[in-house]
Design a protein around this motif. Structure first.
Motif, PDB file in Angstrom:
ATOM      1  N   LEU A  23      14.445 -36.095  -5.615  1.00 16.30           N
ATOM      2  CA  LEU A  23      13.603 -36.969  -6.440  1.00 16.30           C
ATOM      3  C   LEU A  23      14.495 -37.886  -7.278  1.00 16.30           C
ATOM      4  O   LEU A  23      15.552 -37.458  -7.751  1.00 16.30           O
ATOM      5  N   PRO A  24      14.070 -39.152  -7.478  1.00 16.74           N
ATOM      6  CA  PRO A  24      14.974 -40.107  -8.140  1.00 16.74           C
ATOM      7  C   PRO A  24      15.459 -39.649  -9.516  1.00 16.74           C
ATOM      8  O   PRO A  24      16.616 -39.856  -9.864  1.00 16.74           O
ATOM      9  N   MET A  25      14.598 -38.976 -10.288  1.00 14.46           N
ATOM     10  CA  MET A  25      15.020 -38.620 -11.654  1.00 14.46           C
ATOM     11  C   MET A  25      15.925 -37.403 -11.696  1.00 14.46           C
ATOM     12  O   MET A  25      16.544 -37.132 -12.724  1.00 14.46           O
ATOM     13  N   TYR A  26      16.014 -36.652 -10.593  1.00 19.54           N
ATOM     14  CA  TYR A  26      16.873 -35.465 -10.592  1.00 19.54           C
ATOM     15  C   TYR A  26      17.955 -35.500  -9.512  1.00 19.54           C
ATOM     16  O   TYR A  26      18.642 -34.513  -9.292  1.00 19.54           O
ATOM     17  N   GLU A  27      18.100 -36.648  -8.829  1.00 18.21           N
ATOM     18  CA  GLU A  27      19.059 -36.678  -7.709  1.00 18.21           C
ATOM     19  C   GLU A  27      20.505 -36.534  -8.185  1.00 18.21           C
ATOM     20  O   GLU A  27      21.359 -36.087  -7.433  1.00 18.21           O
ATOM     21  N   SER A  28      20.779 -36.894  -9.448  1.00 17.33           N
ATOM     22  CA  SER A  28      22.149 -36.722  -9.922  1.00 17.33           C
ATOM     23  C   SER A  28      22.288 -35.504 -10.836  1.00 17.33           C
ATOM     24  O   SER A  28      23.308 -35.332 -11.505  1.00 17.33           O
ATOM     25  N   ALA A  29      21.272 -34.654 -10.855  1.00 19.02           N
ATOM     26  CA  ALA A  29      21.360 -33.420 -11.654  1.00 19.02           C
ATOM     27  C   ALA A  29      22.451 -32.529 -11.074  1.00 19.02           C
ATOM     28  O   ALA A  29      22.672 -32.527  -9.861  1.00 19.02           O
ATOM     29  N   PRO A  30      23.145 -31.758 -11.927  1.00 18.87           N
ATOM     30  CA  PRO A  30      24.148 -30.839 -11.392  1.00 18.87           C
ATOM     31  C   PRO A  30      23.486 -29.834 -10.451  1.00 18.87           C
ATOM     32  O   PRO A  30      22.341 -29.434 -10.669  1.00 18.87           O
ATOM     33  N   ARG A  31      24.189 -29.468  -9.382  1.00 20.54           N
ATOM     34  CA  ARG A  31      23.605 -28.511  -8.449  1.00 20.54           C
ATOM     35  C   ARG A  31      24.672 -27.822  -7.631  1.00 20.54           C
ATOM     36  O   ARG A  31      25.821 -28.254  -7.578  1.00 20.54           O
ATOM     37  N   MET A  32      24.276 -26.750  -6.984  1.00 22.23           N
ATOM     38  CA  MET A  32      25.125 -26.038  -6.049  1.00 22.23           C
ATOM     39  C   MET A  32      24.728 -26.461  -4.637  1.00 22.23           C
ATOM     40  O   MET A  32      23.764 -27.206  -4.478  1.00 22.23           O
ATOM     41  N   PRO A  33      25.462 -26.039  -3.588  1.00 21.54           N
ATOM     42  CA  PRO A  33      25.032 -26.381  -2.230  1.00 21.54           C
ATOM     43  C   PRO A  33      23.625 -25.834  -1.971  1.00 21.54           C
ATOM     44  O   PRO A  33      23.324 -24.690  -2.323  1.00 21.54           O
ATOM     45  N   VAL A  34      22.764 -26.667  -1.376  1.00 21.30           N
ATOM     46  CA  VAL A  34      21.344 -26.298  -1.257  1.00 21.30           C
ATOM     47  C   VAL A  34      20.839 -26.428   0.187  1.00 21.30           C
ATOM     48  O   VAL A  34      19.686 -26.798   0.427  1.00 21.30           O
ATOM     49  N   ALA A  35      21.701 -26.077   1.156  1.00 20.53           N
ATOM     50  CA  ALA A  35      21.348 -26.261   2.573  1.00 20.53           C
ATOM     51  C   ALA A  35      20.125 -25.434   2.977  1.00 20.53           C
ATOM     52  O   ALA A  35      19.276 -25.900   3.748  1.00 20.53           O
ATOM     53  N   THR A  36      20.038 -24.209   2.464  1.00 25.22           N
ATOM     54  CA  THR A  36      18.888 -23.362   2.836  1.00 25.22           C
ATOM     55  C   THR A  36      17.587 -23.931   2.277  1.00 25.22           C
ATOM     56  O   THR A  36      16.561 -23.955   2.963  1.00 25.22           O
TER      57      THR A  36
END
Ligand SMILES: *Cc1c(COP(=O)(O)O)cnc(C)c1O
Length: 390
Positions: free
Chosen positions: A356-369
């Motif tokens: 989502l545009p407002m959260y696309e640059s939020a910090p995250r871990m790998p989310v392949a699953t």
């Protein structure tokens, strides 16, 4: 070839479901008692945010969940916001949430001026992957005696919000261990899991705070509504205070001692929900029978499996989820189109938060699953009224 597989899946759905069309994803189950309670509420004149109906509704929530305190709110999103504030989340901090969730979980974090930090899903529960999360925190977080910092952003990691996807309890023992290891406040987004238990305890009562939703598509609805659950007396007082415009005073003199919110549930909404909460065990049993019916139907259909929760939990089976694999794994759009053309209101999972545009640059871990799950999930009509035995 693929086309045949889609046709076979759709034929199985068509024969598994009643002929009445269209079939919504989830319809409320409202009774004559619910109608009478609303009429009584109107006749009492106490339709707004005070009065007996809200107290009675909160009593019923405490009875079904076993929570010591329940604070009814205008909706589940407001309940999440109030829960985060009561847990001490402040601007500039990070809150771990699943990337595979409804946008309300992320938005509530943003309302606090905090930043959602997005977590991977696991196939076994459709909830957060505790092991991958712990590995991720080992790589990026640093815990001192008083706080845990994300070394990559310099921000404090404050809380962990677990969500019970489609009503199925997440792996709470492992997730609670992660929260404790990293000194994070544990909050449950149990918006979808009213009536679901994890090792005998109701979802929403396993962390410091839990949140329910009574939106129109949930298992119990008050039109719009939510609740915050907690066993902690001081936290409950803070939630009530924050949700009632932080009002203090006596008699006819009122002042407000911080920025509060007008988040309390109106009586007219509470009145609609009381009878449904009393029938909750029946609603859950009906939905579990619908899930067993679907499981039997799809056991014989190649290329799909119906998601089934682990044996140590009891799910309210809020939504029945088909997971497409094999040759059907790339056919989600065709399946959705074909089912909706038959008047079967099948729906995909949410777009993950990191898309989502407002959260696309939020910090995250790998989310392949999470990405793979999001692309292969088809949710089927799951109303309690589909239970043939009722
Ligand atoms: C429904 C829901 C909410 C709360 O939604 P409201 O419509 O504000 O009551 C929050 N999180 C999840 C995962 C939900 O499904």
């Amino acid at each position: 070839m693929t086309h045949d597989a889609v046709r076979e899946l759709v034929a199985a759905c068509v024969t598994a479901l009643p002929v009445r069309r269209p079939l919504a994803l989830h319809e409320p189950d409202l009774s004559a008692e619910d109608e009478r309670n609303v009429v009584d509420c109107v006749r009492s004149g106490w339709v707004s945010t005070a009065g007996l109906w809200v107290d009675r509704f909160e009593d019923e929530i405490r009875a079904v969940t076993g929570a010591r305190h329940a604070v009814a709110t205008v909706n589940g999103t407001a309940a999440l916001h109030a829960a985060l504030l009561a847990a001490g989340v402040t601007a500039g901090e990070e809150v771990l949430i699943p990337t595979l969730t409804f946008v309300a979980t992320a938005n509530a974090v943003a309302y606090c001026g905090a930043v959602p930090h997005l977590v991977e899903a696991e196939v076994g529960t459709l909830g957060m992957d505790a092991e991958a999360l712990d590995d991720h925190l080992r790589a990026c977080a640093e815990r001192s005696s008083s706080r845990t910092i994300n070394r990559r952003t310099g921000r404090r990691l404050r809380a962990l919000v677990v969500m019970h996807t489609f009503g199925h309890p997440a792996e709470m023992d492992a997730l609670r261990a992660v929260a404790e290891r990293w000194g994070l406040a544990l909050i449950e987004d149990a918006a979808e899991s009213l009536g679901s238990t994890y090792k005998g305890r109701h979802t929403g009562t396993l962390g410091a705070l839990g949140v329910l939703s009574f939106n129109g598509n949930k298992i119990v609805t008050t039109g719009g509504g939510g609740a915050v659950l907690t066993d902690d007396d001081a936290i409950a007082d803070t939630v009530r205070h924050l949700c009632s415009t932080a009002r203090v005073g006596r008699g006819w003199h009122f002042v407000h001692d911080r920025v509060g919110h007008n988040y309390r549930m109106p009586s007219i909404n509470a009145a609609l929900g009381i009878g449904q909460l009393r029938r909750l065990a029946h609603l859950v049993a009906a939905k579990q029978r619908v899930a067993r019916h679907y499981a039997a139907v799809f056991a014989a259909v190649p290329g799909v499996r119906l998601f089934e929760p682990n044996a140590d939990v009891s799910s309210n089976c809020w939504l029945n989820t088909l997971i497409l694999d094999g040759e059907l794994s790339t056919c989600r759009e065709q399946v959705l189109e074909a089912l909706n053309a038959q008047g079967i209101r099948a729906r995909p999972a949410w777009a993950p938060m990191h898309t989502l545009p407002m959260y696309e640059s939020a910090p995250r871990m790998p989310v392949a699953t999470a990405e793979r799950l999001a692309a292969s999930i088809v949710n089927l009509p799951s109303s309690p009224a589909l239970d043939a035995g009722r």
